[in-house]
Design a protein around this motif. Structure first.
Motif, PDB file in Angstrom:
ATOM      1  N   GLU A  80       0.829  -1.208   0.000  1.00 27.61           N
ATOM      2  CA  GLU A  80       0.000   0.000   0.000  1.00 27.61           C
ATOM      3  C   GLU A  80       0.867   1.264   0.000  1.00 27.61           C
ATOM      4  N   ARG A  81       1.926   1.278   0.801  1.00 26.83           N
ATOM      5  CA  ARG A  81       2.831   2.440   0.842  1.00 26.83           C
ATOM      6  C   ARG A  81       3.481   2.672  -0.523  1.00 26.83           C
ATOM      7  N   ILE A  82       3.864   1.588  -1.170  1.00 27.91           N
ATOM      8  CA  ILE A  82       4.487   1.698  -2.485  1.00 27.91           C
ATOM      9  C   ILE A  82       3.475   2.228  -3.502  1.00 27.91           C
ATOM     10  N   GLU A  83       2.257   1.759  -3.422  1.00 27.60           N
ATOM     11  CA  GLU A  83       1.222   2.221  -4.362  1.00 27.60           C
ATOM     12  C   GLU A  83       0.914   3.707  -4.160  1.00 27.60           C
ATOM     13  N   GLN A  84       1.056   4.196  -2.938  1.00 24.41           N
ATOM     14  CA  GLN A  84       0.812   5.616  -2.666  1.00 24.41           C
ATOM     15  C   GLN A  84       1.899   6.503  -3.256  1.00 24.41           C
ATOM     16  N   CYS A  85       3.091   5.952  -3.418  1.00 27.11           N
ATOM     17  CA  CYS A  85       4.210   6.713  -3.980  1.00 27.11           C
ATOM     18  C   CYS A  85       5.026   5.769  -4.856  1.00 27.11           C
ATOM     19  N   PRO A  86       4.532   5.480  -6.093  1.00 22.95           N
ATOM     20  CA  PRO A  86       5.169   4.484  -6.952  1.00 22.95           C
ATOM     21  C   PRO A  86       6.438   5.005  -7.645  1.00 22.95           C
ATOM     22  N   GLU A  87       7.475   5.162  -6.882  1.00 22.83           N
ATOM     23  CA  GLU A  87       8.774   5.595  -7.399  1.00 22.83           C
ATOM     24  C   GLU A  87       9.849   5.177  -6.400  1.00 22.83           C
ATOM     25  N   LYS A  88      11.104   5.518  -6.687  1.00 24.16           N
ATOM     26  CA  LYS A  88      12.204   5.091  -5.810  1.00 24.16           C
ATOM     27  C   LYS A  88      12.007   5.544  -4.370  1.00 24.16           C
ATOM     28  N   SER A  89      11.605   6.788  -4.186  1.00 23.21           N
ATOM     29  CA  SER A  89      11.450   7.301  -2.814  1.00 23.21           C
ATOM     30  C   SER A  89      10.349   6.543  -2.065  1.00 23.21           C
ATOM     31  N   GLY A  90       9.294   6.151  -2.774  1.00 24.80           N
ATOM     32  CA  GLY A  90       8.221   5.376  -2.152  1.00 24.80           C
ATOM     33  C   GLY A  90       8.692   3.989  -1.759  1.00 24.80           C
ATOM     34  N   PHE A  91       9.511   3.373  -2.613  1.00 32.25           N
ATOM     35  CA  PHE A  91      10.055   2.057  -2.311  1.00 32.25           C
ATOM     36  C   PHE A  91      10.975   2.145  -1.096  1.00 32.25           C
ATOM     37  N   GLU A  92      11.792   3.177  -1.069  1.00 29.96           N
ATOM     38  CA  GLU A  92      12.708   3.398   0.056  1.00 29.96           C
ATOM     39  C   GLU A  92      11.931   3.559   1.367  1.00 29.96           C
ATOM     40  N   LYS A 144       6.915  -4.072  -9.275  1.00 25.91           N
ATOM     41  CA  LYS A 144       5.910  -3.830 -10.328  1.00 25.91           C
ATOM     42  C   LYS A 144       5.001  -2.651  -9.945  1.00 25.91           C
ATOM     43  N   ARG A 145       4.510  -2.637  -8.700  1.00 30.69           N
ATOM     44  CA  ARG A 145       3.607  -1.566  -8.257  1.00 30.69           C
ATOM     45  C   ARG A 145       4.321  -0.217  -8.173  1.00 30.69           C
ATOM     46  N   ALA A 146       5.643  -0.250  -7.947  1.00 29.58           N
ATOM     47  CA  ALA A 146       6.408   1.001  -7.863  1.00 29.58           C
ATOM     48  C   ALA A 146       6.853   1.483  -9.243  1.00 29.58           C
ATOM     49  N   ASN A 147       6.541   0.698 -10.274  1.00 31.73           N
ATOM     50  CA  ASN A 147       6.935   1.042 -11.654  1.00 31.73           C
ATOM     51  C   ASN A 147       8.444   1.235 -11.787  1.00 31.73           C
ATOM     52  N   LEU A 148       9.217   0.372 -11.135  1.00 27.72           N
ATOM     53  CA  LEU A 148      10.673   0.499 -11.153  1.00 27.72           C
ATOM     54  C   LEU A 148      11.292  -0.550 -12.065  1.00 27.72           C
ATOM     55  N   LYS A 149      12.468  -0.189 -12.606  1.00 28.29           N
ATOM     56  CA  LYS A 149      13.226  -1.116 -13.440  1.00 28.29           C
ATOM     57  C   LYS A 149      14.548  -1.402 -12.725  1.00 28.29           C
ATOM     58  N   GLN A 190      21.078   4.171  -0.373  1.00 27.49           N
ATOM     59  CA  GLN A 190      22.151   3.838  -1.314  1.00 27.49           C
ATOM     60  C   GLN A 190      21.768   2.638  -2.186  1.00 27.49           C
ATOM     61  N   LEU A 191      21.166   1.646  -1.573  1.00 32.43           N
ATOM     62  CA  LEU A 191      20.777   0.446  -2.328  1.00 32.43           C
ATOM     63  C   LEU A 191      19.679   0.732  -3.343  1.00 32.43           C
ATOM     64  N   VAL A 192      18.692   1.507  -2.944  1.00 33.83           N
ATOM     65  CA  VAL A 192      17.609   1.857  -3.870  1.00 33.83           C
ATOM     66  C   VAL A 192      18.184   2.584  -5.083  1.00 33.83           C
ATOM     67  N   ALA A 193      19.119   3.525  -4.840  1.00 37.68           N
ATOM     68  CA  ALA A 193      19.758   4.270  -5.933  1.00 37.68           C
ATOM     69  C   ALA A 193      20.600   3.355  -6.810  1.00 37.68           C
ATOM     70  N   SER A 194      21.239   2.355  -6.227  1.00 32.23           N
ATOM     71  CA  SER A 194      22.127   1.459  -6.970  1.00 32.23           C
ATOM     72  C   SER A 194      21.390   0.347  -7.725  1.00 32.23           C
ATOM     73  N   ILE A 195      20.269  -0.078  -7.179  1.00 34.08           N
ATOM     74  CA  ILE A 195      19.566  -1.240  -7.715  1.00 34.08           C
ATOM     75  C   ILE A 195      18.531  -0.880  -8.791  1.00 34.08           C
ATOM     76  N   PHE A 196      17.951   0.310  -8.676  1.00 35.83           N
ATOM     77  CA  PHE A 196      16.910   0.710  -9.634  1.00 35.83           C
ATOM     78  C   PHE A 196      17.396   1.813 -10.568  1.00 35.83           C
ATOM     79  N   GLU A 197      16.868   1.790 -11.797  1.00 37.34           N
ATOM     80  CA  GLU A 197      17.210   2.829 -12.788  1.00 37.34           C
ATOM     81  C   GLU A 197      16.595   4.162 -12.397  1.00 37.34           C
TER      82      GLU A 197
END
Length: 197
Positions: A80-92, A144-149, A190-197
């Motif tokens: 749910e948190r990821i769906e509210q902010c589907p981007e790197k910062s939301g995943f973090e 997938k829900r965060a629309n990240l690659k 750091q990991l979110v920045a390194s792992i996702f485009e």
């Protein structure tokens, strides 16, 4: 004249189960499963032991239900948190919140304790199966829900976040001068920045 089983309204049933689950969660934290008696749970929930057995066949059944529900809620909140902010910062943010959830409930990750193994040994095979959770599937859903690659393989990304989250179990053994939470937040960023485009 013999007394029959007490009949509870649906509202009563919901209220009683809710009180029992709340008390059980508190008992999970302290004093733990082994030291918790049905009598103590009933006293805190303000019900009789007879009433307890109208809802649960055993203490293990209640503790299992509470553990299962907590796990389910934590994972739902994570997505749910990821769906509210589907981007790197939301995943973090979702990963950090997941850490907080586990940190506040050691019985979810500290499965090698005598308390947890005692509880687990009394579960049926069906209950044990239900507790096995495919966290790799949760991770795939989250991406997938965060629309990240991914910049790295899915297996490496999943493994890295698993290792990061498992650090919650070692926080007690780390130096008192170490700010475990600040380190976790820094590593997550750091990991979110390194792992996702």
């Amino acid at each position: 004249m013999a007394r029959g089983k007490k009949v509870f309204s649906e509202e009563d049933k919901i209220l009683i189960k809710s009180k029992l689950k709340d008390e059980c969660m508190a008992f999970w934290v302290s004093p733990g499963y082994k030291e918790t008696s049905i009598g103590a749970l009933c006293k805190k929930a303000e019900i009789s032991t007879g009433t307890f057995y109208n809802f649960y066949a055993s203490k293990e059944e209640l503790f299992f239900e509470v553990l299962y529900d907590i796990q389910d809620t934590i994972y739902e909140n994570f997505i749910e948190r990821i769906e509210q902010c589907p981007e790197k910062s939301g995943f973090e943010t979702a990963i950090i919140q997941l850490y907080y959830e586990y940190e506040s409930k050691p019985f979810l990750y500290d499965v090698k304790t005598v308390d947890f193994t005692s509880f687990y040994s009394k579960l049926s095979e069906e209950m044990k199966e239900k507790l096995i959770f495919d966290s790799s599937e949760l991770f795939r859903t989250a991406i997938k829900r965060a629309n990240l690659k991914l910049k790295v393989s899915e297996n490496l990304a999943f493994s890295t976040f698993s290792v990061l989250l498992s650090s919650v179990a070692s926080k007690e053994g780390i130096s008192k001068n170490c700010d475990h939470l600040a380190a976790f937040q820094f590593m997550t960023k750091q990991l979110v920045a390194s792992i996702f485009e």
